[in-house]
Design a protein around this motif. Structure first.
Motif, PDB file in Angstrom:
ATOM      1  N   ALA A 193       0.795  -1.189  -0.107  1.00  0.00           N
ATOM      2  CA  ALA A 193       0.040   0.030   0.094  1.00  0.00           C
ATOM      3  C   ALA A 193       1.053   1.265   0.009  1.00  0.00           C
ATOM      4  CB  ALA A 193      -0.920  -0.135   1.167  1.00  0.00           C
ATOM      5  N   GLY A 194       1.308   1.609  -1.264  1.00  0.00           N
ATOM      6  CA  GLY A 194       2.318   2.746  -1.287  1.00  0.00           C
ATOM      7  C   GLY A 194       3.466   2.155  -0.626  1.00  0.00           C
ATOM      8  N   ASP A 195       4.316   2.789   0.193  1.00  0.00           N
ATOM      9  CA  ASP A 195       5.461   2.404   0.829  1.00  0.00           C
ATOM     10  C   ASP A 195       5.208   1.471   2.051  1.00  0.00           C
ATOM     11  OD1 ASP A 195       6.963   3.821  -1.108  1.00  0.00           O
ATOM     12  OD2 ASP A 195       7.160   5.689   0.048  1.00  0.00           O
ATOM     13  N   VAL A 196       3.964   0.996   2.334  1.00  0.00           N
ATOM     14  CA  VAL A 196       3.890   0.058   3.400  1.00  0.00           C
ATOM     15  C   VAL A 196       3.549  -1.074   2.732  1.00  0.00           C
ATOM     16  CG1 VAL A 196       2.325  -0.360   5.214  1.00  0.00           C
ATOM     17  CG2 VAL A 196       2.587   2.067   4.710  1.00  0.00           C
ATOM     18  N   LEU A 197       4.502  -2.176   3.606  1.00  0.00           N
ATOM     19  CA  LEU A 197       4.266  -3.363   2.997  1.00  0.00           C
ATOM     20  C   LEU A 197       3.654  -4.272   4.133  1.00  0.00           C
ATOM     21  CD1 LEU A 197       5.426  -5.935   1.337  1.00  0.00           C
ATOM     22  CD2 LEU A 197       7.084  -6.333   3.087  1.00  0.00           C
ATOM     23  N   VAL A 198       2.350  -4.423   3.852  1.00  0.00           N
ATOM     24  CA  VAL A 198       1.520  -5.266   4.577  1.00  0.00           C
ATOM     25  C   VAL A 198       1.538  -6.469   4.742  1.00  0.00           C
ATOM     26  CG1 VAL A 198      -1.085  -5.319   5.368  1.00  0.00           C
ATOM     27  CG2 VAL A 198      -0.089  -3.283   4.191  1.00  0.00           C
ATOM     28  N   ILE A 199       1.922  -7.032   6.196  1.00  0.00           N
ATOM     29  CA  ILE A 199       2.115  -8.507   6.188  1.00  0.00           C
ATOM     30  C   ILE A 199       0.952  -9.031   7.203  1.00  0.00           C
ATOM     31  CG2 ILE A 199       3.747 -10.046   7.222  1.00  0.00           C
ATOM     32  CD1 ILE A 199       4.831  -8.583   4.962  1.00  0.00           C
ATOM     33  N   SER A 207      -1.532 -10.980  13.922  1.00  0.00           N
ATOM     34  CA  SER A 207      -1.287  -9.440  13.802  1.00  0.00           C
ATOM     35  C   SER A 207      -1.396  -9.060  12.151  1.00  0.00           C
ATOM     36  CB  SER A 207       0.151  -8.980  14.423  1.00  0.00           C
ATOM     37  OG  SER A 207       0.235  -9.218  15.574  1.00  0.00           O
ATOM     38  N   LEU A 208      -1.867  -7.984  11.927  1.00  0.00           N
ATOM     39  CA  LEU A 208      -1.476  -7.242  10.851  1.00  0.00           C
ATOM     40  C   LEU A 208      -0.368  -6.248  10.909  1.00  0.00           C
ATOM     41  CD1 LEU A 208      -4.941  -6.454   9.162  1.00  0.00           C
ATOM     42  CD2 LEU A 208      -3.366  -8.102   8.139  1.00  0.00           C
TER      43      LEU A 208
END
Length: 456
Positions: A193-199, A207-208
């Motif tokens: 999400a843009g510069d955020v890597l969502v794990i 967790s997210l």
């Protein structure tokens, strides 16, 4: 805040100033850069072959360094995927857990040659290769993602790794070494999400997690036990010109999350079923899904956006059609579900079932027995068995069964089976969703990666 999202946790949220999130990655139009394609929708803008066989329209076949059900992704002239080796390959003799390695692999798109293979040792006690869960999918079930500059791989208890396109490790971050209560292993894929890597570290730490894609440092962490019944991959959906929501299904609900800080914006309840094995599809600000399981299931459409509980205001429709593991795909004004040997078309405006067609298998080219280390052969549990999700290219629907049969349907105005194909008559396990790029289909089994391309 919704009670499930705040159960039994005490969080300190990191701050984030990222500006407007960019929805599109830096990639070529024909690339396939994450689970279910660059937009996460399972749709390719390109055409693809309709018919092939082990001796026709197979451009190349490459033996992989290990098994896995993660999907191939494509960036320019390179293909990336993950595998595992050393343990859990053969159910009759799983081996020693200490020998488990996970691999991030880069393959030459033109020749099928392996360009680089980064093997990563397991550093934590893994869920055993036994029982109903882990033997279904193994230890390489998360599809990697790329932004055109690096490839990011979530490898379960081994953590998250970033490599440049030449295979140089950029960073490594741990996201937990826990297990889900069933010890079925984790399978949700990362996304950008843009510069955020969502794990979605659902099994590892309930967790997210949002990581800075350049450094691997944690930006935010939202922990809740409510994630425990989800094996889904999040989806980024545009609400308006200034806002996009990270949409995630969990047992009985769908959540809309701020991707910049991980905070819950809205939730929609009354979703059938208490577990989610599929992911969502979206179009024009509406998310569509279908869920199935022992506790029941069904289909639904939800308008994204809003605040807090939007169940009464944002639920567009609910239906009874169920999907086991395959994420539905949208095309024209229809949602397609593949489950239990049946393809179903649903009207996206009303949720009404339009067509239901049984998959017509070809007995002439079937292998002698199902493949892989799965102790139960091809049935693969009680929820429908096949793991791959359908994809669409040029008005055609493609769907792969675990036994290697790949079905092609006309998805224009009528759901009509056009062909059933195989890339091999050998016994191999096909559980990955195919990637379709620029006239080529890339499909991996537990043993090989195949490139399907119509002969010139």
């Amino acid at each position: 805040m919704h009670s499930k999202f705040s159960l039994s946790r005490c969080l300190t949220l990191g701050s984030c100033s990222l500006g407007l999130l960019t929805l599109l990655t830096v990639a070529q139009a024909e690339d396939w850069t994450r689970f279910r394609g660059s937009n996460g929708d399972g749709i390719s803008p390109d055409s693809a072959p309709t018919k092939w066989s082990p001796t026709e329209n197979i451009k190349w076949k490459t033996k992989l360094p290990g098994a896995g059900v993660s999907c191939p992704i494509v960036l320019g002239g390179k293909i990336f995927l993950t595998c595992y080796s050393g343990y859990g390959i053969d159910a009759s003799d799983p081996g020693n857990q200490a020998d488990l390695k996970r691999h991030v692999v880069c393959v030459n798109r033109t020749t099928g040659e392996i360009i680089w293979d980064r093997a990563i040792d397991s550093t934590a006690a893994e869920d055993a290769y036994s029982g109903r869960g882990v033997p279904e999918h193994g230890y390489a079930s998360h599809t990697p993602v790329t932004d055109g500059e690096a490839v990011y791989a979530f490898l379960g208890k081994s953590g998250v790794y970033a490599f440049d396109l030449d295979g140089k490790q950029l960073w490594h971050t741990e996201v937990g070494t826990g297990s889900d209560r069933r010890r079925w292993g984790s399978a949700s894929s990362p996304m950008l999400a843009g510069d955020v890597l969502v794990i979605p570290a659902i099994a590892e730490s309930s967790s997210l997690i949002g990581l800075d894609k350049k450094t691997g440092k944690q930006i935010w962490n939202e922990e809740t036990d409510a994630l425990g019944n989800s094996w889904s991959t999040p989806l980024l959906v545009k609400v308006d010109d200034s806002r996009s929501d990270l949409v995630m299904p969990v047992g009985g609900e769908v959540w809309g999350i701020n991707p910049a800080n991980g905070k819950l914006r809205w939730f929609c309840s009354d979703i059938p079923g208490d577990s989610f094995y599929t992911s969502l599809s979206s179009r024009d600000g509406i998310v569509y899904g279908s869920v199935g399981g022992r506790s029941g299931g069904g289909s639904f459409a939800i308008k994204v956006g809003g605040k807090d509980d939007v169940t009464k205001t944002n639920m567009v429709w609910q239906g009874s059609d169920q999907s086991s593991y395959a994420t539905p795909v949208l095309h024209n004004n229809r949602m397609f579900i593949a489950s239990r040997g049946v393809a179903t078309a649903i009207d996206t405006q009303t949720g009404k079932q339009l067509e239901k067609v049984r998959l017509e298998s070809s007995v002439d080219n079937a292998p002698a027995s199902p493949a892989g280390g799965n102790p139960r052969g091809g049935s693969r549990g009680g929820f429908g068995g096949d793991y791959s999700s359908p994809v669409v290219a040029n008005d055609k629907l493609y769907y792969v069964k675990r036994n290697g049969e790949m079905f092609v349907f006309d998805a224009g105005t009528e759901l009509k089976q056009l062909a059933v194909n195989r890339v091999t008559t050998d016994s191999e396990d096909f559980s990955a969703t195919p990637a379709i790029c620029d006239g080529q289909i890339f499909i991996r089994s537990n043993k090989n990666l195949y490139c399907i391309e119509a002969a010139q």
